[in-house]
Design a protein around this motif. Sequence first.
Motif, mmCIF file in Angstrom:
data_model
loop_
_atom_site.group_PDB
_atom_site.id
_atom_site.type_symbol
_atom_site.label_atom_id
_atom_site.label_comp_id
_atom_site.label_asym_id
_atom_site.label_seq_id
_atom_site.Cartn_x
_atom_site.Cartn_y
_atom_site.Cartn_z
ATOM 1 N N ARG A 1 0.840 -1.210 0.000
ATOM 2 C CA ARG A 1 0.000 0.000 0.000
ATOM 3 C C ARG A 1 0.870 1.254 0.000
ATOM 4 N NH1 ARG A 1 -3.360 -2.864 4.013
ATOM 5 N NH2 ARG A 1 -5.203 -3.693 2.935
ATOM 6 N N GLU A 2 1.983 1.193 0.707
ATOM 7 C CA GLU A 2 2.898 2.329 0.723
ATOM 8 C C GLU A 2 3.481 2.561 -0.670
ATOM 9 O OE1 GLU A 2 5.324 5.496 1.652
ATOM 10 O OE2 GLU A 2 3.541 4.684 2.655
ATOM 11 N N LEU A 3 3.795 1.474 -1.379
ATOM 12 C CA LEU A 3 4.300 1.611 -2.747
ATOM 13 C C LEU A 3 3.237 2.213 -3.663
ATOM 14 C CD1 LEU A 3 6.207 -1.791 -3.130
ATOM 15 C CD2 LEU A 3 7.217 0.479 -2.893
ATOM 16 N N ILE A 4 1.980 1.788 -3.479
ATOM 17 C CA ILE A 4 0.883 2.346 -4.284
ATOM 18 C C ILE A 4 0.713 3.833 -3.985
ATOM 19 C CG2 ILE A 4 -1.627 2.293 -4.603
ATOM 20 C CD1 ILE A 4 -1.490 -0.750 -4.218
ATOM 21 N N ARG A 5 0.823 4.190 -2.705
ATOM 22 C CA ARG A 5 0.703 5.607 -2.329
ATOM 23 C C ARG A 5 1.795 6.441 -3.001
ATOM 24 N NH1 ARG A 5 2.787 9.333 0.375
ATOM 25 N NH2 ARG A 5 4.538 8.039 1.046
ATOM 26 N N GLN A 6 3.014 5.898 -3.037
ATOM 27 C CA GLN A 6 4.109 6.623 -3.680
ATOM 28 C C GLN A 6 3.860 6.783 -5.175
ATOM 29 O OE1 GLN A 6 7.778 4.629 -2.702
ATOM 30 N NE2 GLN A 6 7.444 4.791 -0.484
ATOM 31 N N ILE A 7 3.301 5.735 -5.802
ATOM 32 C CA ILE A 7 2.991 5.818 -7.234
ATOM 33 C C ILE A 7 1.910 6.869 -7.479
ATOM 34 C CG2 ILE A 7 1.909 4.560 -9.144
ATOM 35 C CD1 ILE A 7 3.392 2.067 -8.176
ATOM 36 N N ASP A 8 0.882 6.861 -6.640
ATOM 37 C CA ASP A 8 -0.191 7.854 -6.789
ATOM 38 C C ASP A 8 0.355 9.274 -6.646
ATOM 39 O OD1 ASP A 8 -2.045 5.884 -7.208
ATOM 40 O OD2 ASP A 8 -2.720 5.803 -5.116
ATOM 41 N N ALA A 9 1.299 9.448 -5.726
ATOM 42 C CA ALA A 9 1.897 10.772 -5.536
ATOM 43 C C ALA A 9 2.669 11.196 -6.783
ATOM 44 C CB ALA A 9 2.817 10.756 -4.318
ATOM 45 N N GLN A 10 3.359 10.258 -7.406
ATOM 46 C CA GLN A 10 4.087 10.579 -8.638
ATOM 47 C C GLN A 10 3.129 10.885 -9.784
ATOM 48 O OE1 GLN A 10 7.566 7.987 -9.587
ATOM 49 N NE2 GLN A 10 7.123 7.004 -7.618
ATOM 50 N N LEU A 11 2.039 10.107 -9.872
ATOM 51 C CA LEU A 11 1.055 10.343 -10.937
ATOM 52 C C LEU A 11 0.430 11.727 -10.818
ATOM 53 C CD1 LEU A 11 -0.720 6.859 -11.025
ATOM 54 C CD2 LEU A 11 0.648 7.873 -12.856
ATOM 55 N N ALA A 12 0.220 12.177 -9.588
ATOM 56 C CA ALA A 12 -0.413 13.484 -9.373
ATOM 57 C C ALA A 12 0.458 14.625 -9.885
ATOM 58 C CB ALA A 12 -0.708 13.670 -7.881
ATOM 59 N N GLN A 13 1.744 14.392 -10.007
ATOM 60 C CA GLN A 13 2.653 15.447 -10.453
ATOM 61 C C GLN A 13 2.907 15.415 -11.960
ATOM 62 O OE1 GLN A 13 6.209 14.981 -8.132
ATOM 63 N NE2 GLN A 13 5.185 15.343 -6.170
ATOM 64 N N LEU A 14 2.326 14.442 -12.654
ATOM 65 C CA LEU A 14 2.550 14.309 -14.095
ATOM 66 C C LEU A 14 1.368 14.850 -14.882
ATOM 67 C CD1 LEU A 14 4.082 10.703 -14.120
ATOM 68 C CD2 LEU A 14 5.312 12.874 -14.291
ATOM 69 N N ASP A 15 1.657 15.307 -16.102
ATOM 70 C CA ASP A 15 0.634 15.881 -16.994
ATOM 71 C C ASP A 15 0.444 14.931 -18.175
ATOM 72 O OD1 ASP A 15 -1.004 17.331 -18.613
ATOM 73 O OD2 ASP A 15 0.215 19.155 -18.603
ATOM 74 N N SER A 16 -0.744 14.336 -18.279
ATOM 75 C CA SER A 16 -1.002 13.347 -19.329
ATOM 76 C C SER A 16 -0.989 13.956 -20.726
ATOM 77 C CB SER A 16 -2.347 12.657 -19.084
ATOM 78 O OG SER A 16 -3.394 13.617 -19.061
ATOM 79 N N SER A 17 -1.088 15.284 -20.818
ATOM 80 C CA SER A 17 -1.064 15.924 -22.142
ATOM 81 C C SER A 17 0.356 16.039 -22.694
ATOM 82 C CB SER A 17 -1.704 17.316 -22.064
ATOM 83 O OG SER A 17 -0.955 18.157 -21.191
#
Length: 488
Positions: free
Chosen positions: A365-381
């Motif tokens: 779950r901690e690894l998933i949380r870290q991934i979610d945090a990284q995804l939040a900083q990325l721009d899909s465009s």
Amino acid sequence: MLVCNKSKPDALHDKILFINADREYAEGKAQNKLRPEDIEKIDFVFTNKREVPKYSRLVSKDEIIETHDYNLNIRRYVDNTPDPEPEDVQAHLIGGIPEAEVAAHAGDFACFGVQPETLFVPLRSGYLDFCESITDKRTIKDTLEADPALQQTLADHFAALEDWWAVAQDDLTGLQNGDKIPEVRRTMLTTLKNKLIPLRVLDEFKSAGVFVNWWQKIRYDLKTIISTGWHHSLIPDDYLIAEFFQVEADQIEELDAQISEAQSELDEAVETAQEVAGYEPDEDENVTVTVIKRVLKDLIDDLKDSKGKSAGKELAALKEQDETIKAIEKRIRDSRAALRAKKNELEIKIQLKRLGSDSFKAENRELIRQIDAQLAQLDSSKKADKRKINALNRDNTVLQTRLDETDGMLTAIGGRLKEEEARQLILKKLYDMANYELNRYLNAEKRELIKVAENLWDKYAISSRELERERNETLETLDGYLRGLGYV
């Protein structure tokens, strides 16, 4: 080192203990160092004021004053120079092995239960010869190692170690109950020496060497046992696999074997394809799979529109080689994918066995949380971010799937490692380490015994008379050649 003691007992009054340990050490690059067994021997001899030939001696003050004029050079009192190697002139001249030299090593043979007749037969009065089966120096080692008495002696030592361990493991378990490490060490050392010394191969110092080297290697494990108990971190993965996951390990080994076999087939297929294609590589060119596939493709493209019967046969042969190579490559890819999956599965099972589902889930779950945090900083465009997002989403899916399967997998592997299971595996590891040290010392003694016999071979197997006869035969052969050529 000089140790002064003003409280010596009356029996040691006016006596000085000299210890000459300069021949017992481990060689190092920058400097030599004392091994654990060397330190143990010095400590034991000093503490017990033991006199050991060529190692230690109690010397009276009168001898130091009257004989050596206060000179405290250690070699004056304890000379550890090796005895000179005996040489028998008659044996060198006419052959044979002096019976006296074999008898001088009777103790070495007797320690292993080996009879001299295993290697030697009578030759003449006072002299022996090697048995007919000893045809060269190399067969000495094979003959001794195959001797039933020697094998039984080694087996007796390992049986003695098992007997010792049956009690010693309880001593280690007592560390958790408040037993002091020095007391446990002293007890275990004494009991092991009592088991090994009567077997005669290892003297009291080498028997102690087995223990102290083992103890040196496990000392941090013991501290962990005292502080945190039988913790799973003390168990190597190999022990968990052997105990709980041998089926998975066998499957991985089988996949490795399949890949190796397929790789060999691929190498053969490349060679065959090269012959069929008639490809002549440039000098120093390595004909790889990629190279031969390109060659086949070019030839197939050149021939695919040809109408002749001969061209059709050639095209079919080339296509067959191309399909064979591609089929083998697919098998290798599939096997490697299966291998990766099996290794990942085994890794997860080992983690679950160690940590249980709660800790394992929390970690994921901690690894998933870290991934979610990284995804939040990325721009899909953004194109660069899009690739990162796809990779992170794949990782997220893997982790989520792992979480969903955790409870079922934990049940399938029999649940988390129990304390008693951990204790047994840790004790097994500690025993294996002791077994390794004993085996190392026994092998060293066995090598010394082999060296004794090999030294006799080097000295006496070929006499000067035989050398002279061989020389004369060589000269006669040479004279024959010269006469044939008309030079003589």
